[in-house]
Scaffold this active site. Structure first.
Site, PDB file in Angstrom:
ATOM      1  N   GLU A  93       1.378  -1.442  -0.046  1.00 25.38           N
ATOM      2  CA  GLU A  93       0.346   0.065  -0.478  1.00 25.38           C
ATOM      3  C   GLU A  93       1.099   1.061  -0.002  1.00 25.38           C
ATOM      4  OE1 GLU A  93      -3.158  -0.617  -0.093  1.00 25.38           O
ATOM      5  OE2 GLU A  93      -2.997  -2.300   0.623  1.00 25.38           O
ATOM      6  N   CYS A 149     -12.429  -6.355 -15.135  1.00 27.68           N
ATOM      7  CA  CYS A 149     -13.518  -5.964 -15.136  1.00 27.68           C
ATOM      8  C   CYS A 149     -14.820  -6.714 -15.421  1.00 27.68           C
ATOM      9  CB  CYS A 149     -13.269  -5.099 -16.739  1.00 27.68           C
ATOM     10  SG  CYS A 149     -14.606  -4.073 -16.441  1.00 27.68           S
ATOM     11  N   CYS A 187     -12.409  -1.946 -16.470  1.00 23.52           N
ATOM     12  CA  CYS A 187     -11.638  -1.657 -18.066  1.00 23.52           C
ATOM     13  C   CYS A 187     -11.456  -0.476 -17.132  1.00 23.52           C
ATOM     14  CB  CYS A 187     -12.059  -2.045 -18.860  1.00 23.52           C
ATOM     15  SG  CYS A 187     -13.570  -2.135 -19.467  1.00 23.52           S
TER      16      CYS A 187
HETATM   17 ZN    ZN Z   1     -15.096  -3.148 -18.535  1.00 26.83          ZN
END
Ligand code: ZN
Ligand code: ADP
Length: 205
Positions: A93, A149, A187
């Site tokens: 992180e 995605c 995405c």
């Molecule tokens: Zn997408």
């Protein structure tokens, strides 16, 4: 480490990518392998993030694997808590840390240490996050990981922040861990940022 590069002396490795892209998994994998190689390893993580099992004293991945880590909220805290004998220093992180992390990472590498840094390279707006650009520049090795995605199944390179199920506004705070909001991997095409909520007059001309 990726590729066939044989590095000696000290160096910096950056593992970049969106949330859920497997950065923590990859950091854990590299740390475990360094331990198997009997290297002295020290792991730090930004304590802004305490979402997973083990709380702030562990690096956790979204698949539930953990390793112990020292919670820090500044580069200086890493410097103060550094084990002088550590050969491998890993930080998770890293996007939340201040500018001092660049000098510290360079200094450690110059002193022969292997430095492994994992962080989210873009914020919810799709813009560079914290010191990630600088760290990716000074690193010998950069691996950019992708998630999937959740909308279309393509490789995801953006963090979608949702507030009550709707895309967050451009001017909402960059750092927002947990709370009422949530994040999705998306995405470029499926990523959505709402116009500024406060102040900025939206021009529809
Ligand atoms: Zn997408
Ligand atoms: P990061 O540190 O980049 O946030 P983690 O290493 O914590 O990623 O978690 C990666 C794991 O998250 C994957 O192995 C998978 O089990 C899980 N995961 C959940 N959602 C997604 C997604 N949309 N794409 C890919 N992996 C996902």
């Amino acid at each position: 480490m990726s590729g066939t590069l044989q590095l000696t002396g000290g160096w910096i490795e950056v593992v970049a990518g969106v949330m859920f892209s497997g950065k923590s998994e990859e950091l854990i994998r590299r740390v475990r392998r360094a331990m198997i190689a009997k290297k002295r390893v020290q792991v730090f993580k930004s304590h802004l993030d305490d979402r997973y099992a083990g709380g702030i004293h562990a690096v956790g991945s979204h698949d539930g694997r953990t390793i112990e880590a020292i919670p820090v909220d500044s580069a200086r805290q890493i410097a103060l808590r550094l084990d002088p004998m550590a050969q491998v220093i890993a930080v998770d992180e890293v996007q939340f840390l201040d500018a001092g992390i660049v000098a510290l990472a360079n200094d450690l590498a110059a002193r022969g240490r292997r430095v492994i840094l994992a962080g989210t390279d873009t914020d919810f707006r799709g813009e560079p996050f914290g010191m990630m650009p600088q760290l990716m520049c000074v690193a010998e090795v950069v691996d950019k990981l992708h998630a999937i995605c959740v909308r279309c199944g393509a490789p995801a390179c953006r963090n979608q922040r949702l507030i009550d199920g709707r895309p967050a506004a451009y001017d909402s705070p960059v750092v927002m861990v947990g709370g009422a909001d949530s994040y999705e991997a998306r995405c470029r095409a499926c990523h959505d940022v709402a116009p500024p909520a406060g102040g900025g007059q939206l021009s529809l001309a």
